[in-house]
Design a protein around this motif. Structure first.
Motif, PDB file in Angstrom:
ATOM      1  N   PHE A 254       5.328  35.850  10.485  1.00  0.00           N
ATOM      2  CA  PHE A 254       5.184  34.512   9.895  1.00  0.00           C
ATOM      3  C   PHE A 254       5.228  33.441  10.996  1.00  0.00           C
ATOM      4  O   PHE A 254       6.262  32.792  11.209  1.00  0.00           O
TER       5      PHE A 254
ATOM      6  N   VAL B 225      11.516  26.722  12.360  1.00  0.00           N
ATOM      7  CA  VAL B 225      12.610  26.908  11.395  1.00  0.00           C
ATOM      8  C   VAL B 225      13.848  27.431  12.118  1.00  0.00           C
ATOM      9  O   VAL B 225      13.767  28.294  12.992  1.00  0.00           O
TER      10      VAL B 225
ATOM     11  N   ALA C 102       4.489  30.042   0.083  1.00  0.00           N
ATOM     12  CA  ALA C 102       3.497  30.429   1.094  1.00  0.00           C
ATOM     13  C   ALA C 102       3.838  31.795   1.699  1.00  0.00           C
ATOM     14  O   ALA C 102       2.932  32.583   2.005  1.00  0.00           O
ATOM     15  N   LEU C 103       5.136  32.099   1.868  1.00  0.00           N
ATOM     16  CA  LEU C 103       5.534  33.356   2.493  1.00  0.00           C
ATOM     17  C   LEU C 103       5.484  34.519   1.503  1.00  0.00           C
ATOM     18  O   LEU C 103       4.893  35.564   1.783  1.00  0.00           O
TER      19      LEU C 103
ATOM     20  N   GLN D 200       4.205  30.612  11.003  1.00  0.00           N
ATOM     21  CA  GLN D 200       4.448  29.289  10.428  1.00  0.00           C
ATOM     22  C   GLN D 200       5.929  28.926  10.424  1.00  0.00           C
ATOM     23  O   GLN D 200       6.291  27.782  10.112  1.00  0.00           O
ATOM     24  N   LEU D 201       6.812  29.874  10.798  1.00  0.00           N
ATOM     25  CA  LEU D 201       8.252  29.590  10.828  1.00  0.00           C
ATOM     26  C   LEU D 201       8.756  29.234  12.231  1.00  0.00           C
ATOM     27  O   LEU D 201       9.965  29.204  12.462  1.00  0.00           O
TER      28      LEU D 201
ATOM     29  N   GLU E 215       7.667  24.975  -1.205  1.00  0.00           N
ATOM     30  CA  GLU E 215       6.280  25.213  -0.780  1.00  0.00           C
ATOM     31  C   GLU E 215       6.217  26.329   0.262  1.00  0.00           C
ATOM     32  O   GLU E 215       5.320  27.191   0.198  1.00  0.00           O
ATOM     33  N   MET E 216       7.148  26.322   1.209  1.00  0.00           N
ATOM     34  CA  MET E 216       7.164  27.371   2.229  1.00  0.00           C
ATOM     35  C   MET E 216       7.518  28.718   1.613  1.00  0.00           C
ATOM     36  O   MET E 216       6.931  29.748   1.972  1.00  0.00           O
ATOM     37  N   GLN E 217       8.451  28.750   0.700  1.00  0.00           N
ATOM     38  CA  GLN E 217       8.796  30.001   0.025  1.00  0.00           C
ATOM     39  C   GLN E 217       7.571  30.605  -0.651  1.00  0.00           C
ATOM     40  O   GLN E 217       7.310  31.806  -0.530  1.00  0.00           O
TER      41      GLN E 217
ATOM     42  N   LEU F 277      14.482  27.207   2.981  1.00  0.00           N
ATOM     43  CA  LEU F 277      13.085  26.800   3.131  1.00  0.00           C
ATOM     44  C   LEU F 277      12.664  25.940   1.945  1.00  0.00           C
ATOM     45  O   LEU F 277      13.212  26.051   0.848  1.00  0.00           O
ATOM     46  N   SER F 278      11.680  25.116   2.157  1.00  0.00           N
ATOM     47  CA  SER F 278      11.163  24.298   1.060  1.00  0.00           C
ATOM     48  C   SER F 278      10.520  25.206   0.018  1.00  0.00           C
ATOM     49  O   SER F 278      10.050  26.317   0.340  1.00  0.00           O
TER      50      SER F 278
END
Length: 426
Positions: free
Chosen positions: A324, A330, A270-271, A326-327, A266-268, A263-264
């Motif tokens: 999540f 992914v 965010a989670l 938002q994934l 930023e995503m890391q 994950l980017s």
């Protein structure tokens, strides 16, 4: 025939891919350990540090079973918590087990530090409450653990948990600052290397086919044997029927895990902005964390038998997206299953067979810290200090009613009942 590790992220990112030889011919040892997982290698390491000559017989590969497939989270206490032990076995037993309930995590950290094991060890484990009732139970857990001397706990309200977990599922939680997470296969491989540095020897592809009891125990494999003063049985869910009286008291159950693509940053953030690991408070719980290279590792569920990787992703991905959403775009790179060993009372089973065969099994999904504790206690018991081992060995151990035929449907019915409780929040 050589067995290889499962289709896991851990196997694909293992630090050590060396194959140890199979046992050939006859050897002698002070102690022979059956199984190169956490219980077996913790026992072997503690014994080697005391000066014992140790041989380990592994049917497949180091960490092939639950030790190399699990969620990689340090979770303290036992599958049944200390209040259950108080109610059923009395305060003396509960106090003794309470003094040991947080020791396994310290043993892991000690191994990592002293033996310089690279396993992405990080601090902080969160119990996440999905309902107000679960949050009340976490408040009680905090009081219970603090009563037994564990003070590194912090309750999280709705805002507190959202600062640590980027999900709307949770109403609060409890963080254990002494909990944490790591790459489990790299830990067990590091423990194997530490044992070898102390003169211990590990044989892979060396399934024990027969145990000959006596003043000295002889273990037979397909192409060799070991005679030892003491034996440690540490096969857990992968022991099979080698020791029938142990198989009758336990049942292998499966859990499933998936791992996303990297994950980017930023995503890391965010989670899991604090990079903690998480497990929820449902009976059929979900658990998740970030890997060292920024993937989300997400697991859960209970099954009775292995599943193919495609089916694992189909089972677990919807749970991940519920937590999540938002994934949704992914990709999942890895999916696998592994077995843990369930006991009827959901407490670990320690004991002796005769004078010189020791066993520890049945952590019931709570095995990472407890298995490391078991190794220390077995090492102490073989060395003549058995008081702490005997606290566990003194717990009653029940066979499953109706034998193997009824174990799976009865336990599956129990899991179904608790999944309904989880769904309706009762």
């Amino acid at each position: 025939m050589t067995k290889h590790h499962t289709t896991s992220y851990y196997a694909a990112s293992a630090n050590d891919t060396r194959q140890r030889p199979a046992l050939e011919g006859h050897e002698t040892a002070d102690v022979c350990v059956i199984g190169a997982g956490f219980t077996g290698l913790s026992s072997a390491l503690h014994l080697a540090e005391k000066g014992y000559r140790v041989r380990v017989l592994e049917a497949s590969r180091i960490g092939f079973g639950a030790s190399g497939r699990n969620g990689g989270q340090i979770v303290h206490s036992y599958s049944r918590d200390l209040d259950f032990i108080e109610q059923h076995y009395g305060m003396d037993t509960a106090n003794a087990m309470g003094q040991m309930a947080f020791e396994g995590g310290r043993i892991i950290r000690d191994f990592v530090q002293r033996h310089d094991i690279r396993c992405d060890l990080k601090d902080g484990g969160i119990f996440a409450a999905c309902t107000g009732k679960q949050l009340q139970a976490l408040e009680s857990k905090k009081s219970l653990w603090e009563r037994h001397g564990h003070d590194r706990l912090e309750l999280l309200d709705a805002g507190g948990i959202r600062a640590r977990v980027g999900s709307q599922r949770y109403v609060g939680g409890l963080i254990d600052h002494s909990g944490g997470h790591f790459h489990p296969l790299n830990l067990v491989l590091g423990e194997a290397a530490a044992l070898e540095s102390l003169g211990g020897v590990i044989y892979e592809d060396s399934a024990v086919e027969r145990v000959q009891e006596g003043d000295k125990v002889r273990l037979f494999t397909a192409r060799g044997s070991v005679t030892a003063d003491f034996v440690v049985v540490a096969g857990n869910a992968y022991l099979g029927g080698l020791i029938p009286q142990l198989a009758q008291k336990s049942m292998p159950c499966g859990t499933q895990v998936i791992t996303t693509e990297p994950l980017s940053p930023e995503m890391q953030r965010a989670l899991l902005p604090q990079d903690n690991c998480v497990e929820d408070c449902n009976y059929l719980l979900d658990y998740f964390r970030l890997s060292g290279d920024g993937r989300l590792i997400y697991g859960g569920g209970v099954t009775y038998g292995a599943r193919d990787p495609g089916r694992v992703e189909a089972l677990i991905r919807p749970n991940m997206l519920k937590t999540f959403p938002q994934l949704r775009d992914v990709k999942v790179d890895f999916a696998w299953t592994g077995n843990f060993l369930l006991t009827l009372m959901r407490l670990p089973q320690f004991g002796r067979i005769g004078r010189n065969i020791y066993y520890a099994q049945g952590y019931s999904g709570h095995g990472i810290a407890s298995s490391h504790l078991a190794g220390r206690l077995i090492g102490d018991a073989i060395g003549g200090q058995a008081e702490r081992f005997d606290v566990f060995a003194g717990l009653p151990q029940y066979t499953f009613p109706g034998g193997r035929l009824f174990r799976v449907p009865l336990t599956a019915m129990g899991a179904w009942f608790y999944s309904l409780r989880d769904r309706f929040g009762v």
